[in-house]
Motif scaffolding. Structure first.
Motif, PDB file in Angstrom:
ATOM      1  N   ASP A   2       0.822  -1.202   0.000  1.00 57.81           N
ATOM      2  CA  ASP A   2       0.000   0.000   0.000  1.00 57.81           C
ATOM      3  C   ASP A   2       0.864   1.263   0.000  1.00 57.81           C
ATOM      4  OD1 ASP A   2      -2.459  -1.239  -0.070  1.00 57.81           O
ATOM      5  OD2 ASP A   2      -2.470  -1.538   2.100  1.00 57.81           O
ATOM      6  N   GLU A   3       1.843   1.265  -0.844  1.00 56.62           N
ATOM      7  CA  GLU A   3       2.730   2.417  -0.960  1.00 56.62           C
ATOM      8  C   GLU A   3       2.010   3.542  -1.692  1.00 56.62           C
ATOM      9  OE1 GLU A   3       6.767   3.528  -3.386  1.00 56.62           O
ATOM     10  OE2 GLU A   3       6.365   1.452  -2.914  1.00 56.62           O
ATOM     11  N   GLU A   4       2.103   4.743  -1.142  1.00 50.23           N
ATOM     12  CA  GLU A   4       1.489   5.894  -1.796  1.00 50.23           C
ATOM     13  C   GLU A   4       2.499   6.559  -2.696  1.00 50.23           C
ATOM     14  OE1 GLU A   4      -0.807   9.143  -0.098  1.00 50.23           O
ATOM     15  OE2 GLU A   4      -1.610   7.655   1.285  1.00 50.23           O
ATOM     16  N   LEU A   5       2.098   6.789  -3.916  1.00 57.43           N
ATOM     17  CA  LEU A   5       2.966   7.462  -4.871  1.00 57.43           C
ATOM     18  C   LEU A   5       2.717   8.960  -4.815  1.00 57.43           C
ATOM     19  CD1 LEU A   5       2.468   5.046  -7.889  1.00 57.43           C
ATOM     20  CD2 LEU A   5       4.388   5.093  -6.293  1.00 57.43           C
ATOM     21  N   PRO A   6       3.729   9.757  -5.092  1.00 60.33           N
ATOM     22  CA  PRO A   6       3.524  11.208  -5.086  1.00 60.33           C
ATOM     23  C   PRO A   6       2.633  11.617  -6.255  1.00 60.33           C
ATOM     24  CG  PRO A   6       5.719  10.669  -5.911  1.00 60.33           C
ATOM     25  CD  PRO A   6       5.104   9.378  -5.431  1.00 60.33           C
ATOM     26  N   PRO A   7       1.893  12.711  -6.093  1.00 61.05           N
ATOM     27  CA  PRO A   7       1.033  13.162  -7.183  1.00 61.05           C
ATOM     28  C   PRO A   7       1.854  13.542  -8.420  1.00 61.05           C
ATOM     29  CG  PRO A   7       0.916  14.657  -5.298  1.00 61.05           C
ATOM     30  CD  PRO A   7       1.848  13.563  -4.935  1.00 61.05           C
ATOM     31  N   VAL A   8       1.243  13.329  -9.567  1.00 63.15           N
ATOM     32  CA  VAL A   8       1.880  13.644 -10.837  1.00 63.15           C
ATOM     33  C   VAL A   8       0.993  14.637 -11.565  1.00 63.15           C
ATOM     34  CG1 VAL A   8       2.657  12.702 -13.036  1.00 63.15           C
ATOM     35  CG2 VAL A   8       2.899  11.349 -10.953  1.00 63.15           C
ATOM     36  N   LEU A   9       1.593  15.676 -12.108  1.00 61.34           N
ATOM     37  CA  LEU A   9       0.830  16.655 -12.872  1.00 61.34           C
ATOM     38  C   LEU A   9       0.452  16.063 -14.229  1.00 61.34           C
ATOM     39  CD1 LEU A   9       2.782  19.938 -12.110  1.00 61.34           C
ATOM     40  CD2 LEU A   9       0.546  19.257 -11.243  1.00 61.34           C
ATOM     41  N   PRO A  10      -0.694  16.487 -14.754  1.00 68.19           N
ATOM     42  CA  PRO A  10      -1.119  15.967 -16.065  1.00 68.19           C
ATOM     43  C   PRO A  10      -0.201  16.476 -17.177  1.00 68.19           C
ATOM     44  CG  PRO A  10      -2.588  17.707 -15.344  1.00 68.19           C
ATOM     45  CD  PRO A  10      -1.644  17.436 -14.207  1.00 68.19           C
ATOM     46  N   PRO A  11      -0.209  15.777 -18.297  1.00 74.23           N
ATOM     47  CA  PRO A  11       0.558  16.270 -19.448  1.00 74.23           C
ATOM     48  C   PRO A  11       0.028  17.632 -19.911  1.00 74.23           C
ATOM     49  CG  PRO A  11      -0.219  14.023 -19.819  1.00 74.23           C
ATOM     50  CD  PRO A  11      -0.863  14.519 -18.566  1.00 74.23           C
ATOM     51  N   THR A  12       0.841  18.358 -20.592  1.00 74.13           N
ATOM     52  CA  THR A  12       0.461  19.670 -21.109  1.00 74.13           C
ATOM     53  C   THR A  12      -0.792  19.545 -21.980  1.00 74.13           C
ATOM     54  OG1 THR A  12       2.780  20.304 -21.142  1.00 74.13           O
ATOM     55  CG2 THR A  12       1.270  21.657 -22.438  1.00 74.13           C
ATOM     56  N   GLY A  13      -1.747  20.433 -21.727  1.00 70.97           N
ATOM     57  CA  GLY A  13      -2.980  20.452 -22.510  1.00 70.97           C
ATOM     58  C   GLY A  13      -4.111  19.656 -21.901  1.00 70.97           C
ATOM     59  N   ILE A  14      -3.831  18.908 -20.825  1.00 70.00           N
ATOM     60  CA  ILE A  14      -4.875  18.120 -20.154  1.00 70.00           C
ATOM     61  C   ILE A  14      -5.284  18.860 -18.888  1.00 70.00           C
ATOM     62  CG2 ILE A  14      -5.466  15.922 -19.074  1.00 70.00           C
ATOM     63  CD1 ILE A  14      -4.914  15.647 -22.049  1.00 70.00           C
ATOM     64  N   ASP A  15      -6.580  19.119 -18.755  1.00 73.07           N
ATOM     65  CA  ASP A  15      -7.117  19.796 -17.583  1.00 73.07           C
ATOM     66  C   ASP A  15      -6.929  18.913 -16.357  1.00 73.07           C
ATOM     67  OD1 ASP A  15      -8.892  21.840 -16.251  1.00 73.07           O
ATOM     68  OD2 ASP A  15     -10.121  20.019 -15.990  1.00 73.07           O
ATOM     69  N   ILE A  16      -6.489  19.508 -15.258  1.00 74.23           N
ATOM     70  CA  ILE A  16      -6.220  18.722 -14.042  1.00 74.23           C
ATOM     71  C   ILE A  16      -7.489  18.059 -13.504  1.00 74.23           C
ATOM     72  CG2 ILE A  16      -6.465  20.566 -12.337  1.00 74.23           C
ATOM     73  CD1 ILE A  16      -3.831  19.270 -11.069  1.00 74.23           C
ATOM     74  N   GLY A  17      -8.646  18.692 -13.685  1.00 77.87           N
ATOM     75  CA  GLY A  17      -9.907  18.086 -13.247  1.00 77.87           C
ATOM     76  C   GLY A  17     -10.232  16.832 -14.046  1.00 77.87           C
TER      77      GLY A  17
END
Length: 96
Positions: free
Chosen positions: A1-16
């Motif tokens: 149950d290792e938690e991975l750090p958040p990753v930002l979306p690729p350019t052009g993809i809305d975070i929502g």
């Protein structure tokens, strides 16, 4: 149950949209042991498309059949409504 750090979306993809995709896909993945026939048509379980041994072929066919049946039922109701309406018009016009 290792938690991975958040990753930002690729350019052009809305975070929502990015978060919504991962949430929905995570739900599908977590239902791996819960695949069973859909009994609630209003809430079809798409995990059956991922985890069934036939790669979702049976699930898709059942959905098509349910939708076709609903269309047939709706058409029958509409036709019955037209017949009732026609008989009322005939009564009002005295052409019965």
């Amino acid at each position: 149950d290792e938690e991975l750090p958040p990753v930002l979306p690729p350019t052009g993809i809305d975070i929502g949209q990015w978060e919504a995709f991962y949430f929905e896909f995570g739900e599908l993945l977590s239902n791996v042991c819960c695949v069973q026939p859909c009994v609630n048509e209003a809430k079809e379980d798409d995990s059956a498309l991922l985890w069934s041994t036939d790669r979702g072929v049976t699930e898709l066919q059942q959905r098509r059949e349910r939708r076709a049946q609903r269309a047939t039922d709706a058409l029958a109701v509409a036709e019955a409504g037209y017949e009732v309406l026609d008989s009322k018009v005939d009564e009002n016009l005295g052409t019965d």
